[in-house]
Design a protein around this motif. Sequence first.
Motif, PDB file in Angstrom:
ATOM      1  N   SER A  42       0.829  -1.206   0.000  1.00  0.00           N
ATOM      2  CA  SER A  42       0.000   0.000   0.000  1.00  0.00           C
ATOM      3  C   SER A  42       0.859   1.250   0.000  1.00  0.00           C
ATOM      4  O   SER A  42       0.547   2.235  -0.688  1.00  0.00           O
ATOM      5  CB  SER A  42      -0.953   0.002   1.202  1.00  0.00           C
ATOM      6  OG  SER A  42      -0.240   0.034   2.424  1.00  0.00           O
ATOM      7  N   ALA A 175       1.419   3.403   6.621  1.00  0.00           N
ATOM      8  CA  ALA A 175       1.349   2.143   5.874  1.00  0.00           C
ATOM      9  C   ALA A 175       2.239   1.118   6.558  1.00  0.00           C
ATOM     10  O   ALA A 175       2.915   0.323   5.906  1.00  0.00           O
ATOM     11  CB  ALA A 175       1.777   2.364   4.424  1.00  0.00           C
ATOM     12  N   VAL A 212     -11.408  -2.865   3.689  1.00  0.00           N
ATOM     13  CA  VAL A 212     -10.139  -2.146   3.820  1.00  0.00           C
ATOM     14  C   VAL A 212     -10.089  -0.978   2.851  1.00  0.00           C
ATOM     15  O   VAL A 212      -9.727   0.146   3.211  1.00  0.00           O
ATOM     16  CB  VAL A 212      -8.948  -3.096   3.595  1.00  0.00           C
ATOM     17  CG1 VAL A 212      -7.654  -2.310   3.401  1.00  0.00           C
ATOM     18  CG2 VAL A 212      -8.793  -4.039   4.770  1.00  0.00           C
ATOM     19  N   SER A 216     -10.013   3.097   3.860  1.00  0.00           N
ATOM     20  CA  SER A 216      -8.711   3.747   3.706  1.00  0.00           C
ATOM     21  C   SER A 216      -8.906   5.245   3.520  1.00  0.00           C
ATOM     22  O   SER A 216      -9.883   5.684   2.917  1.00  0.00           O
ATOM     23  CB  SER A 216      -7.985   3.176   2.477  1.00  0.00           C
ATOM     24  OG  SER A 216      -7.716   1.808   2.640  1.00  0.00           O
ATOM     25  N   TYR A 224      -3.210   9.876   7.390  1.00  0.00           N
ATOM     26  CA  TYR A 224      -3.990   8.935   6.596  1.00  0.00           C
ATOM     27  C   TYR A 224      -3.573   7.500   6.905  1.00  0.00           C
ATOM     28  O   TYR A 224      -2.436   7.251   7.321  1.00  0.00           O
ATOM     29  CB  TYR A 224      -3.779   9.214   5.100  1.00  0.00           C
ATOM     30  CG  TYR A 224      -4.245  10.577   4.655  1.00  0.00           C
ATOM     31  CD1 TYR A 224      -5.431  10.740   3.953  1.00  0.00           C
ATOM     32  CD2 TYR A 224      -3.492  11.714   4.945  1.00  0.00           C
ATOM     33  CE1 TYR A 224      -5.858  12.004   3.543  1.00  0.00           C
ATOM     34  CE2 TYR A 224      -3.921  12.981   4.543  1.00  0.00           C
ATOM     35  CZ  TYR A 224      -5.101  13.112   3.855  1.00  0.00           C
ATOM     36  OH  TYR A 224      -5.522  14.365   3.462  1.00  0.00           O
ATOM     37  N   ALA A 226      -3.418   3.472   5.343  1.00  0.00           N
ATOM     38  CA  ALA A 226      -3.482   2.619   4.160  1.00  0.00           C
ATOM     39  C   ALA A 226      -3.107   1.200   4.546  1.00  0.00           C
ATOM     40  O   ALA A 226      -2.346   0.971   5.494  1.00  0.00           O
ATOM     41  CB  ALA A 226      -2.532   3.129   3.071  1.00  0.00           C
ATOM     42  N   VAL A 230      -5.364   0.071   8.351  1.00  0.00           N
ATOM     43  CA  VAL A 230      -6.793   0.372   8.338  1.00  0.00           C
ATOM     44  C   VAL A 230      -7.550  -0.648   9.183  1.00  0.00           C
ATOM     45  O   VAL A 230      -8.487  -0.302   9.912  1.00  0.00           O
ATOM     46  CB  VAL A 230      -7.330   0.396   6.894  1.00  0.00           C
ATOM     47  CG1 VAL A 230      -8.830   0.699   6.870  1.00  0.00           C
ATOM     48  CG2 VAL A 230      -6.569   1.414   6.054  1.00  0.00           C
ATOM     49  N   SER A 249      -5.947   0.176  -1.756  1.00  0.00           N
ATOM     50  CA  SER A 249      -5.925   1.075  -0.610  1.00  0.00           C
ATOM     51  C   SER A 249      -4.897   2.181  -0.814  1.00  0.00           C
ATOM     52  O   SER A 249      -5.168   3.366  -0.558  1.00  0.00           O
ATOM     53  CB  SER A 249      -5.607   0.285   0.665  1.00  0.00           C
ATOM     54  OG  SER A 249      -5.366   1.150   1.758  1.00  0.00           O
ATOM     55  N   VAL A 253      -5.789   6.193  -1.072  1.00  0.00           N
ATOM     56  CA  VAL A 253      -5.197   7.182  -0.168  1.00  0.00           C
ATOM     57  C   VAL A 253      -4.502   8.279  -0.973  1.00  0.00           C
ATOM     58  O   VAL A 253      -4.618   9.469  -0.658  1.00  0.00           O
ATOM     59  CB  VAL A 253      -4.218   6.506   0.812  1.00  0.00           C
ATOM     60  CG1 VAL A 253      -3.314   7.527   1.478  1.00  0.00           C
ATOM     61  CG2 VAL A 253      -4.992   5.733   1.873  1.00  0.00           C
TER      62      VAL A 253
END
Length: 264
Positions: A42, A175, A212, A216, A224, A226, A230, A249, A253
Motif C-alpha cells: 500500500s 502504511a 479495507v 482507507s 492517513y 493505508a 486500516v 488502498s 489514499v
Amino acid sequence: MDSIRIKQVDEVKISRYILKYTLEDWNNIVESDAVIVGAGPSGMTAAYYLAKAGLKTVVFERRLSFGGGIGGGAMQFHKLVIETPADEVLKEFGISLTKAEEGVYIVDSAEFMAKLASKAIDAGAKIIHGISVDDVIFRENPLRVAGVAVEWTGTQMSGLHVDPLFISSKAVVDATGHDAEVISVASRKVPELQISIPGEKSAYSSIAEELVVENSGKVVPGLYAAGMAVCEIKALPRMGPIFGAMVLSGKKVAEDIIRDLSNT
C-alpha cells in the motif's frame, strides 16, 4: 579478454561523495508534500500515484528492503493472490499476472515487490531504508498532523537515546501494517486528536478486502491510513495472502491526498 581498467577512487573521495549527495537529499526532503511510513504494497502504491501527480513524496522504511508483508506471503511461499479490479493497477506497474479463475490472478512475490518499488522511484518518489518514525509533529488552530520525527532503526535497536530529525509534511500516510505504528503514537501522545484504535479482527477474507479499501483514507487532518493499518484502527477482519486491497488502498489514499491538498 582484454584487461579492464577500473577508475581509481580513493577512500576519502568515496566518503565525501556519499556525504555530499546524501545530505543534499535530506536537505530536500525535510519539507515534503507527502511522507509515507512503510514500503509495503500500500505504501509503495501510494508513493507512485502521489509522485506521479507531482507531489514531493518520501517513503521511510525501517528495514533494509522493500515489500512489507509481500515477501513473507503465505508461510513464505512465493506466489500471492490478486483479484479484480486490483489487476488493472498491477498491469500499470508492468507486473505479470497468471489467471487462476475469472477475476482472480496469481503474482510472483519477488516481481511484485521489485516492480512496485521501481515504478514508485521512477515516478519520482524517494525511498529511504533503515529509518523508523518515532513520533509525529502536530499543530493547533487547526489541530492537525504536520510531519514526523525520524531516527535510524539501528539506533533504536541498540537502545541508545538519540534525538530525532524532523520532517515537515502536508500529509502523513501510515502504511506500517498490522500495528498502525504512526497512528498509535499520535493517538497516545496527542489525545486531542481523539483517535480510537480498537484493533483488527480475525480472518474473513471475502469481506475484508472491500472493507479495507472503503475505510482507507484520512484519519485526522494531515494523517492517513493505508493497508493493514486500516484494519487496526477500524476493527476490520484480516484477509491473509490476498493483496488486491493493499494496492487499491494505496491508490485510494493517494487520490484522497491529491484531492485534499488541491483544496487547501
